[in-house]
Design a protein around this motif. Structure first.
Motif, PDB file in Angstrom:
ATOM      1  N   PHE A 166       0.858  -1.178   0.000  1.00  0.00           N
ATOM      2  CA  PHE A 166       0.000   0.000   0.000  1.00  0.00           C
ATOM      3  C   PHE A 166       0.900   1.235   0.000  1.00  0.00           C
ATOM      4  CE2 PHE A 166      -2.837  -3.237   1.404  1.00  0.00           C
ATOM      5  CZ  PHE A 166      -4.103  -2.837   1.029  1.00  0.00           C
ATOM      6  N   VAL A 167       0.568   2.193  -0.842  1.00  0.00           N
ATOM      7  CA  VAL A 167       1.423   3.364  -1.047  1.00  0.00           C
ATOM      8  C   VAL A 167       0.705   4.609  -0.562  1.00  0.00           C
ATOM      9  CG1 VAL A 167       2.523   4.815  -2.775  1.00  0.00           C
ATOM     10  CG2 VAL A 167       2.629   2.326  -2.993  1.00  0.00           C
ATOM     11  N   ARG A 168       1.312   5.302   0.403  1.00  0.00           N
ATOM     12  CA  ARG A 168       0.770   6.586   0.861  1.00  0.00           C
ATOM     13  C   ARG A 168       1.882   7.621   0.963  1.00  0.00           C
ATOM     14  NH1 ARG A 168      -3.629   7.135   5.392  1.00  0.00           N
ATOM     15  NH2 ARG A 168      -3.596   9.145   4.347  1.00  0.00           N
ATOM     16  N   GLU A 169       2.911   7.474   0.153  1.00  0.00           N
ATOM     17  CA  GLU A 169       4.017   8.423   0.133  1.00  0.00           C
ATOM     18  C   GLU A 169       4.147   9.014  -1.264  1.00  0.00           C
ATOM     19  OE1 GLU A 169       5.721   9.443   2.579  1.00  0.00           O
ATOM     20  OE2 GLU A 169       5.625   7.931   4.164  1.00  0.00           O
ATOM     21  N   ASN A 170       4.442  10.310  -1.320  1.00  0.00           N
ATOM     22  CA  ASN A 170       4.722  10.932  -2.604  1.00  0.00           C
ATOM     23  C   ASN A 170       6.070  10.425  -3.120  1.00  0.00           C
ATOM     24  OD1 ASN A 170       4.139  12.529  -4.763  1.00  0.00           O
ATOM     25  ND2 ASN A 170       4.538  14.483  -3.733  1.00  0.00           N
ATOM     26  N   ARG A 171       6.243  10.450  -4.460  1.00  0.00           N
ATOM     27  CA  ARG A 171       7.475  10.012  -5.113  1.00  0.00           C
ATOM     28  C   ARG A 171       7.789   8.543  -4.811  1.00  0.00           C
ATOM     29  NH1 ARG A 171      10.606  13.733  -7.429  1.00  0.00           N
ATOM     30  NH2 ARG A 171      12.480  12.471  -7.137  1.00  0.00           N
ATOM     31  N   THR A 172       6.755   7.717  -4.794  1.00  0.00           N
ATOM     32  CA  THR A 172       6.960   6.278  -4.668  1.00  0.00           C
ATOM     33  C   THR A 172       7.421   5.714  -6.006  1.00  0.00           C
ATOM     34  OG1 THR A 172       5.337   5.996  -2.898  1.00  0.00           O
ATOM     35  CG2 THR A 172       5.803   4.068  -4.260  1.00  0.00           C
ATOM     36  N   LEU A 173       8.371   4.782  -5.958  1.00  0.00           N
ATOM     37  CA  LEU A 173       8.850   4.101  -7.153  1.00  0.00           C
ATOM     38  C   LEU A 173       8.337   2.664  -7.132  1.00  0.00           C
ATOM     39  CD1 LEU A 173      12.555   5.352  -7.139  1.00  0.00           C
ATOM     40  CD2 LEU A 173      10.647   6.256  -8.468  1.00  0.00           C
ATOM     41  N   PHE A 174       7.422   2.352  -8.038  1.00  0.00           N
ATOM     42  CA  PHE A 174       6.870   1.006  -8.153  1.00  0.00           C
ATOM     43  C   PHE A 174       7.754   0.214  -9.105  1.00  0.00           C
ATOM     44  CE2 PHE A 174       3.282  -1.532 -10.345  1.00  0.00           C
ATOM     45  CZ  PHE A 174       3.566  -2.667  -9.591  1.00  0.00           C
ATOM     46  N   VAL A 175       8.398  -0.831  -8.590  1.00  0.00           N
ATOM     47  CA  VAL A 175       9.382  -1.575  -9.377  1.00  0.00           C
ATOM     48  C   VAL A 175       9.020  -3.055  -9.414  1.00  0.00           C
ATOM     49  CG1 VAL A 175      11.227   0.057  -8.846  1.00  0.00           C
ATOM     50  CG2 VAL A 175      10.900  -1.958  -7.384  1.00  0.00           C
ATOM     51  N   ASN A 176       9.578  -3.745 -10.400  1.00  0.00           N
ATOM     52  CA  ASN A 176       9.384  -5.188 -10.494  1.00  0.00           C
ATOM     53  C   ASN A 176      10.169  -5.903  -9.394  1.00  0.00           C
ATOM     54  OD1 ASN A 176      11.555  -4.265 -12.645  1.00  0.00           O
ATOM     55  ND2 ASN A 176      12.190  -6.316 -11.969  1.00  0.00           N
TER      56      ASN A 176
END
Length: 323
Positions: free
Chosen positions: A31-41
């Motif tokens: 779960f992402v609740r941070e700005n500038r998150t990097l979603f990676v494989n």
């Protein structure tokens, strides 16, 4: 120190160079609740060769978030099947967004997408990468930025892509001069922010030294042969009804719009021009806001073959110019 305590890593400069940006690396099932998150494989930076679904759930950091911007710092998935150019194996899917976001696959490094975050402060969105089919070395790093409703860099409503510079380059998804194929089932708006004292935009198809004839604008027809530009107008033409790029009230530079050419707003075929021709032409539009619309249907064969989509260089034109 604060960045590392929150689980992030330093990633360039922010605050006009006075601060350090904090990026958060996330992969499947988070779960992402941070700005500038990097979603990676998984196993990034190594490539991923597997079958399944990798997804993250995006949540707003506060109630003032109106949009997400997804920047494809790296994006290499298996491309579409070669007959009708549908993303049957690998797919990037965005679920939970108001409106429709097209499914994409293939090569999209350097491209981006804006997604409406909805009005509910608790609204969440699921970003999924589905991998299937034959063995393939996939890599993705998707930078997720949350955009406040009050910001001056928020995209206009209805813009899947938003360009804020006076000049730049616009490409369709999975565009590549040698291996790319135009994706089917695309239907989205492309917007350019109008700078002060600029009243129009000129578009030129990108140079293409890899192909002869040039193939940097191939939307319909058999791209293995010379395909002229085809033009049409919404609701009153048999041309450009399946795959097309809308540029409102478009005309060729140096030719004032008059007669039938004054009603052109759709271009298809294999050349960028507001006339039927085999010669690429710089075109212009003074319609505001500055907006394009790209549409493809779900069928290519047998009429359309090996179309690559488009690559356009754009330049905003000063209000004192002849546009």
């Amino acid at each position: 120190m604060e960045c590392s305590q929150r689980g992030g890593t330093a990633d360039g400069t922010c605050a006009a160079g006075y601060g350090t940006c904090c990026a958060f690396l996330q992969s499947c099932g988070t779960f992402v609740r941070e700005n500038r998150t990097l979603f990676v494989n998984n196993n990034y930076p190594d490539a991923y060769d597997g079958i399944g679904t990798c997804q993250i759930t995006m949540q707003k950091i506060n109630s003032d978030i109106c949009q997400y911007r997804l920047d494809f710092d790296e994006f290499l998935l298996a491309g579409p099947e070669t007959e009708n150019h549908i993303c049957e194996n690998d797919q990037l899917i965005i679920a939970g967004a108001p409106g429709s976001v097209p499914i994409i696959c293939g090569m999209n490094r350097g491209n981006h997408i804006y997604v409406d975050a909805g009005t509910d402060p608790q609204n969440s969105m699921v970003l999924s990468v589905v991998t299937n089919g034959e063995s393939f070395n996939r890599t993705w790093k998707i930078r997720i930025s949350q955009i406040p409703c009050s910001s001056n860099y928020k995209a206009d409503e209805g813009c899947l892509q938003y360009f804020s510079s006076v000049s730049g380059q616009i490409t369709s998804f999975n565009y590549d001069p040698t291996e790319g194929l135009q994706l089917s089932n695309q239907n989205y708006g492309i917007c350019i922010r109008q700078d002060r004292n600029f009243c129009g935009v000129q578009y030129t198809q990108c140079p293409d030294p890899d192909n002869d004839p040039i193939q940097s604008f191939t939307l319909s027809g058999n791209s293995n042969s010379n395909v002229p530009a085809m033009v049409g107008s919404t609701g009153s033409s048999n041309f450009c009804q399946s795959d097309y790029l809308i540029i409102p009230m478009v005309s060729n530079v140096g030719r004032p719009p008059s007669g039938p050419s004054a009603n052109v707003d759709r271009i298809c075929g294999g050349i960028l021009s507001a006339d039927v021709t085999l010669i690429p032409t710089t075109v212009r539009s003074g319609v505001k806001p500055f907006r394009l619309w790209f549409h493809t249907d779900g069928v290519e064969a047998p009429t359309d073959r090996d179309n690559k989509g488009f690559c356009l260089n754009y330049v905003q034109q000063p209000c004192m110019s002849s546009i």
